[in-house]
Design a protein around this motif. Structure first.
Motif, PDB file in Angstrom:
ATOM      1  N   VAL A   1     -99.271  62.033  60.015  1.00 12.12           N
ATOM      2  CA  VAL A   1     -98.888  60.880  60.840  1.00 12.12           C
ATOM      3  C   VAL A   1     -97.382  60.630  60.711  1.00 12.12           C
ATOM      4  O   VAL A   1     -96.713  60.287  61.693  1.00 12.12           O
ATOM      5  N   GLY A   2     -96.833  60.864  59.520  1.00 10.93           N
ATOM      6  CA  GLY A   2     -95.381  60.755  59.350  1.00 10.93           C
ATOM      7  C   GLY A   2     -94.664  61.692  60.317  1.00 10.93           C
ATOM      8  O   GLY A   2     -93.669  61.328  60.947  1.00 10.93           O
ATOM      9  N   ARG A   3     -95.213  62.889  60.448  1.00 10.34           N
ATOM     10  CA  ARG A   3     -94.605  63.871  61.349  1.00 10.34           C
ATOM     11  C   ARG A   3     -94.726  63.416  62.806  1.00 10.34           C
ATOM     12  O   ARG A   3     -93.772  63.527  63.578  1.00 10.34           O
TER      13      ARG A   3
ATOM     14  N   PRO B   1     -91.807  64.084  52.691  1.00  8.29           N
ATOM     15  CA  PRO B   1     -93.227  63.867  52.967  1.00  8.29           C
ATOM     16  C   PRO B   1     -93.519  62.492  53.575  1.00  8.29           C
ATOM     17  O   PRO B   1     -92.808  61.532  53.303  1.00  8.29           O
ATOM     18  N   GLY B   2     -94.558  62.458  54.396  1.00  9.75           N
ATOM     19  CA  GLY B   2     -94.852  61.271  55.192  1.00  9.75           C
ATOM     20  C   GLY B   2     -95.250  60.038  54.395  1.00  9.75           C
ATOM     21  O   GLY B   2     -94.984  58.915  54.837  1.00  9.75           O
ATOM     22  N   GLY B   3     -95.900  60.229  53.235  1.00  8.43           N
ATOM     23  CA  GLY B   3     -96.415  59.079  52.482  1.00  8.43           C
ATOM     24  C   GLY B   3     -95.352  58.031  52.187  1.00  8.43           C
ATOM     25  O   GLY B   3     -95.446  56.891  52.657  1.00  8.43           O
ATOM     26  N   PRO B   4     -94.312  58.417  51.424  1.00 13.14           N
ATOM     27  CA  PRO B   4     -93.270  57.426  51.131  1.00 13.14           C
ATOM     28  C   PRO B   4     -92.566  56.935  52.392  1.00 13.14           C
ATOM     29  O   PRO B   4     -92.191  55.765  52.474  1.00 13.14           O
ATOM     30  N   SER B   5     -92.394  57.808  53.401  1.00  9.75           N
ATOM     31  CA  SER B   5     -91.712  57.393  54.633  1.00  9.75           C
ATOM     32  C   SER B   5     -92.527  56.339  55.374  1.00  9.75           C
ATOM     33  O   SER B   5     -91.973  55.369  55.911  1.00  9.75           O
ATOM     34  N   ILE B   6     -93.847  56.526  55.416  1.00 11.38           N
ATOM     35  CA  ILE B   6     -94.694  55.553  56.117  1.00 11.38           C
ATOM     36  C   ILE B   6     -94.679  54.221  55.368  1.00 11.38           C
ATOM     37  O   ILE B   6     -94.575  53.157  55.975  1.00 11.38           O
ATOM     38  N   GLN B   7     -94.753  54.295  54.045  1.00 14.83           N
ATOM     39  CA  GLN B   7     -94.707  53.045  53.270  1.00 14.83           C
ATOM     40  C   GLN B   7     -93.423  52.278  53.583  1.00 14.83           C
ATOM     41  O   GLN B   7     -93.448  51.076  53.802  1.00 14.83           O
ATOM     42  N   ARG B   8     -92.298  52.992  53.619  1.00 15.26           N
ATOM     43  CA  ARG B   8     -91.004  52.350  53.884  1.00 15.26           C
ATOM     44  C   ARG B   8     -90.973  51.747  55.289  1.00 15.26           C
ATOM     45  O   ARG B   8     -90.615  50.591  55.483  1.00 15.26           O
ATOM     46  N   ALA B   9     -91.405  52.552  56.294  1.00 12.79           N
ATOM     47  CA  ALA B   9     -91.400  52.061  57.682  1.00 12.79           C
ATOM     48  C   ALA B   9     -92.333  50.858  57.828  1.00 12.79           C
ATOM     49  O   ALA B   9     -92.034  49.901  58.549  1.00 12.79           O
ATOM     50  N   ALA B  10     -93.477  50.892  57.114  1.00 13.64           N
ATOM     51  CA  ALA B  10     -94.494  49.847  57.265  1.00 13.64           C
ATOM     52  C   ALA B  10     -94.018  48.490  56.760  1.00 13.64           C
ATOM     53  O   ALA B  10     -94.545  47.452  57.163  1.00 13.64           O
TER      54      ALA B  10
ATOM     55  N   ASP C   1     -96.142  45.246  61.541  1.00 12.14           N
ATOM     56  CA  ASP C   1     -97.308  44.366  61.535  1.00 12.14           C
ATOM     57  C   ASP C   1     -98.573  45.227  61.413  1.00 12.14           C
ATOM     58  O   ASP C   1     -98.886  45.991  62.324  1.00 12.14           O
ATOM     59  N   PRO C   2     -99.303  45.098  60.291  1.00  8.16           N
ATOM     60  CA  PRO C   2    -100.484  45.939  60.098  1.00  8.16           C
ATOM     61  C   PRO C   2    -101.606  45.653  61.097  1.00  8.16           C
ATOM     62  O   PRO C   2    -102.540  46.449  61.239  1.00  8.16           O
ATOM     63  N   ALA C   3    -101.514  44.514  61.799  1.00 13.02           N
ATOM     64  CA  ALA C   3    -102.560  44.180  62.783  1.00 13.02           C
ATOM     65  C   ALA C   3    -102.118  44.528  64.202  1.00 13.02           C
ATOM     66  O   ALA C   3    -102.822  44.238  65.167  1.00 13.02           O
TER      67      ALA C   3
ATOM     68  N   ALA D   1     -92.547  51.058  63.198  1.00 15.71           N
ATOM     69  CA  ALA D   1     -92.910  50.261  62.015  1.00 15.71           C
ATOM     70  C   ALA D   1     -94.324  49.688  62.161  1.00 15.71           C
ATOM     71  O   ALA D   1     -95.120  49.713  61.218  1.00 15.71           O
ATOM     72  N   ASP D   2     -94.654  49.181  63.360  1.00  9.84           N
ATOM     73  CA  ASP D   2     -95.999  48.615  63.580  1.00  9.84           C
ATOM     74  C   ASP D   2     -97.073  49.697  63.478  1.00  9.84           C
ATOM     75  O   ASP D   2     -98.148  49.476  62.924  1.00  9.84           O
ATOM     76  N   LEU D   3     -96.778  50.874  64.025  1.00  7.07           N
ATOM     77  CA  LEU D   3     -97.758  51.974  63.952  1.00  7.07           C
ATOM     78  C   LEU D   3     -97.949  52.421  62.512  1.00  7.07           C
ATOM     79  O   LEU D   3     -99.074  52.656  62.059  1.00  7.07           O
ATOM     80  N   ALA D   4     -96.836  52.538  61.778  1.00 12.04           N
ATOM     81  CA  ALA D   4     -96.932  52.952  60.373  1.00 12.04           C
ATOM     82  C   ALA D   4     -97.738  51.925  59.587  1.00 12.04           C
ATOM     83  O   ALA D   4     -98.624  52.278  58.797  1.00 12.04           O
ATOM     84  N   ALA D   5     -97.462  50.639  59.801  1.00 11.86           N
ATOM     85  CA  ALA D   5     -98.165  49.577  59.060  1.00 11.86           C
ATOM     86  C   ALA D   5     -99.651  49.560  59.433  1.00 11.86           C
ATOM     87  O   ALA D   5    -100.515  49.370  58.567  1.00 11.86           O
TER      88      ALA D   5
END
Ligand code: KG4
Ligand code: ZN
Length: 364
Positions: free
Chosen positions: A188-190, A197-206, A210-212, A265-269
């Motif tokens: 998903v990061g890609r 790697p996507g994990g830390p990048s998604i956490q940062r973007a999130a 908005d997680p909802a 950011a919203d998609l990552a969250a």
């Protein structure tokens, strides 16, 4: 005192560590190849094994010198035998065999997943979170681990839910049917054109999202009779992110620059929230069903802040998490797991092969 040198080379980290009595890190050296593989968006196996060949010797030397010990001070060696990439595993295994031959040292062959489990034995008192109590301090007494424990291992290659009933005793409760949790973060990061790697990048973007914002699927899975189970599936949510991107921008193509109109950011969250909800929901239900004393989380994805916080909030019992430095691959956890096996009298003969596929249930 037992001093063990751990060696880890199962994937893209070349690592060595010296651990005292299976619980205290004297040194932990990790040479990450992330920069070498970033251009491919994943791990390139031949590049990985050749980089291990170059790095293993200096990494072992550095671990010994940082710990202030020589080979002569060691009681044993512990090395990752599998699971992992065959060409990477052989580098660490042959290093351990060479040292064993040269110095007459015993070798313990360690399962990488068991290593992740034993990262919790290296975690200080402040990494045990008890509901309703203030956070523990590093100077507080260490609370010994009592079984049974429910363990969630989430990494780039694995998503396993286990019941641990004693040292080296595991009952599998569930695992992923498709992508591993970390793999889903990376893919998903890609898709979101975030750095690998996507994990830390998604956490940062999130953090700014908005997680909802997007209602992405939570895949709970049911058996033929509609019964609930503990398996995971993450490929559907990855596809849902792709479909959302395509509907937001009809010209969207993976691996091309992303339109500034896309709410990354919203998609990552939203993605992170969906994955965390399922991981936590299943782990907590398993802990209730099996009356676990505690919940452990381990593996690269256990570094995720939302996963840690949600698990601690919902567990209803103590949760142990590894320090961030021990979430991703390292050799200290291999030495810790090796220490328990060594104390139990286990020692490998020097003709052992690597095991690229090696379920925890098959360790004897
Ligand atoms: O345990 P690990 O280093 O390697 C394997 O054994 O696979 O885990 C690496 C994985 C990668 O997929 C990475 O994206 C993920 O852990 N990861 C994270 C975070 N940090 C690393 N995933 C989510 N949030 C994080 N903060
Ligand atoms: Zn790992």
């Amino acid at each position: 005192m037992t001093l063990i040198l751990g060696i880890e080379s199962s994937c893209d980290e070349t690592a060595a560590a010296v651990v005292e009595d299976g619980r205290h890190i004297r040194s932990s050296v990790i040479s990450s190849q992330v920069d070498l593989h970033a251009q491919y968006g994943g791990i390139f196996p031949e590049i990985a094994s050749r980089a291990h060949v170059e790095r293993i010797y200096p990494v072992v030397e550095e671990a010994l010198s940082k710990a202030g010990v020589t080979l002569g001070d060691l009681d044993a060696l512990a090395v990752t035998r599998g699971p992992g990439l065959a060409g990477s595993l052989v580098v660490g295994v042959n290093m351990a065999k060479g040292l064993a031959l040269a110095r007459g040292l015993p070798v313990v062959a360690v399962n990488h997943l068991e290593g992740h489990v034993y990262s919790l034995w290296l975690a200080g008192p402040e990494y045990r979170f008890v509901p309703g109590e203030p956070p523990a301090q590093p100077t507080d007494p260490w609370v010994p681990i009592e079984f049974p424990v429910v363990v969630l291992i989430v990494s780039g290659g694995h998503s396993e839910l286990l019941l641990m009933t004693g040292h080296g005793e595991y009952t599998p409760l569930g695992s992923t049917l498709d992508d591993a949790a970390g793999e889903a973060f990376d893919k998903v990061g890609r898709l979101l054109a975030l750095p690998y790697p996507g994990g830390p990048s998604i956490q940062r973007a999130a953090e700014n999202g908005d997680p909802a914002a997007f209602d992405l699927p939570r895949v709970w899975l049911r058996g033929n009779q509609g019964e609930r189970n503990y398996d995971f599936s993450f490929s559907g949510i990855k596809t849902a992110v792709l479909r959302t991107l395509e509907s937001l921008d009809p010209s969207y193509e993976p691996d091309t620059p992303i339109s500034p109109e896309i709410p990354v950011a919203d998609l990552a969250a939203s993605f992170q929230a969906a994955v965390v909800e399922v991981l936590v929901g299943k782990t907590v239900r398993a802990a209730e069903e099996y009356d676990a004393t505690e919940i452990f989380i381990a593996g690269g994805v256990s570094a995720n802040k939302a996963l840690r916080e949600t698990m601690i909030a919902q567990a209803g019992r103590p949760v142990r998490v590894p320090p961030l430095s021990l979430c991703t691959d390292n050799a200290a956890m291999i030495a810790a797991a090796g220490a328990f096996r060594f104390r139990a009298g286990e020692q490998a003969t020097l003709d052992f092969d690597v095991r690229p596929t090696w379920p925890l249930t098959e360790i004897g």
